[in-house]
Write a protein that holds these residues in place. Structure first.
Motif, mmCIF file in Angstrom:
data_model
loop_
_atom_site.group_PDB
_atom_site.id
_atom_site.type_symbol
_atom_site.label_atom_id
_atom_site.label_comp_id
_atom_site.label_asym_id
_atom_site.label_seq_id
_atom_site.Cartn_x
_atom_site.Cartn_y
_atom_site.Cartn_z
ATOM 1 N N LYS A 1 0.956 -1.845 -0.110
ATOM 2 C CA LYS A 1 -0.019 -0.165 -0.184
ATOM 3 C C LYS A 1 0.902 1.058 0.433
ATOM 4 O O LYS A 1 0.361 3.105 0.166
ATOM 5 N N HIS A 2 2.258 1.677 -0.114
ATOM 6 C CA HIS A 2 3.319 1.964 -0.186
ATOM 7 C C HIS A 2 3.815 2.132 -0.756
ATOM 8 O O HIS A 2 5.470 1.469 -0.788
ATOM 9 N N SER A 3 3.413 2.180 -2.088
ATOM 10 C CA SER A 3 4.928 1.620 -3.166
ATOM 11 C C SER A 3 6.087 3.300 -2.799
ATOM 12 O O SER A 3 6.829 3.553 -4.224
ATOM 13 N N ASP A 4 5.916 4.201 -2.338
ATOM 14 C CA ASP A 4 6.224 5.213 -2.291
ATOM 15 C C ASP A 4 8.169 4.797 -2.017
ATOM 16 O O ASP A 4 8.143 5.438 -0.945
ATOM 17 N N VAL A 5 7.477 3.276 -0.427
ATOM 18 C CA VAL A 5 8.938 3.772 0.101
ATOM 19 C C VAL A 5 10.000 3.563 -0.352
ATOM 20 O O VAL A 5 10.166 2.763 -1.762
ATOM 21 N N ALA A 6 11.073 4.187 0.128
ATOM 22 C CA ALA A 6 12.135 4.235 -1.188
ATOM 23 C C ALA A 6 13.350 3.659 -1.670
ATOM 24 O O ALA A 6 13.891 3.198 -2.066
ATOM 25 N N SER A 7 13.581 2.326 0.027
ATOM 26 C CA SER A 7 14.199 1.268 -0.275
ATOM 27 C C SER A 7 12.991 -0.100 1.079
ATOM 28 O O SER A 7 12.703 0.433 1.745
ATOM 29 N N PRO A 8 13.857 -1.062 0.211
ATOM 30 C CA PRO A 8 13.300 -2.277 1.452
ATOM 31 C C PRO A 8 13.271 -2.056 2.538
ATOM 32 O O PRO A 8 14.299 -1.694 2.787
ATOM 33 N N VAL A 9 11.935 -1.947 3.650
ATOM 34 C CA VAL A 9 12.702 -2.320 4.894
ATOM 35 C C VAL A 9 13.300 -3.770 4.986
ATOM 36 O O VAL A 9 12.903 -4.789 4.679
ATOM 37 N N THR A 10 14.473 -3.690 6.062
ATOM 38 C CA THR A 10 15.658 -5.224 6.761
ATOM 39 C C THR A 10 15.357 -4.710 7.945
ATOM 40 O O THR A 10 15.468 -6.383 7.882
#
Length: 152
Positions: free
Chosen positions: A43-52
């Protein structure tokens, strides 16, 4: 004593996680943090980089855990120091596994970090790795990442 609006309740059968953007996701009690994150990231395609990694109630938590109760979640990506550290630790483990698969009798040591987000690594009791061997390690690392195996 009675307080307006407070009434007896039965236990809920779900868990609700609250994200920093105000999103609240609910699911059954057997769902992992990773599964909640997948829905949140979709739902948040604006996330800049992958969640680690994530902070669950302020504590760094394994993505495979199953939260047993409602909680606040802070996703950490590569723009955060905690997220970058989790990413580097994961890549270090992938490097060690790739080397063990290709060169099972050669110990690999990750000595220290170097400028540019790299690591200084050494092998023991052997000549330096050739360019072909380094390329093979890189290919094996990529295959391990593609396999998306859990780190345990």
């Amino acid at each position: 004593m009675t307080v307006a609006g407070v009434v007896p309740s039965i236990p809920r059968e779900d868990v609700r996680l609250t994200f920093p953007d105000g999103a609240v996701l609910g699911g059954p009690k057997n769902v992992s943090l990773e599964e909640y994150l997948q829905v949140w990231e979709d739902k948040h395609s604006d996330v800049a980089s992958p969640v680690t990694a994530v902070l669950l109630e302020g504590k760094l938590t394994d993505l495979r855990i199953i939260p047993g109760r409602d909680a606040a979640v802070l996703p950490l990506d590569l723009t955060t120091s905690e997220g970058m550290r989790a990413y580097k630790r994961s890549l270090s483990l992938v490097l060690v596994v790739a080397c063990r698969r290709l060169f099972p009798d050669v110990p690999v040591s990750i000595e220290h970090s170097i400028t540019g987000n790299g690591f200084f690594c050494t092998t023991s009791d052997r000549p330096p790795l050739t360019e072909t061997q380094v390329a093979a390690i890189e290919a094996e690392m990529r295959a391990l990442v593609q396999a998306d195996l859990p780190i345990s």
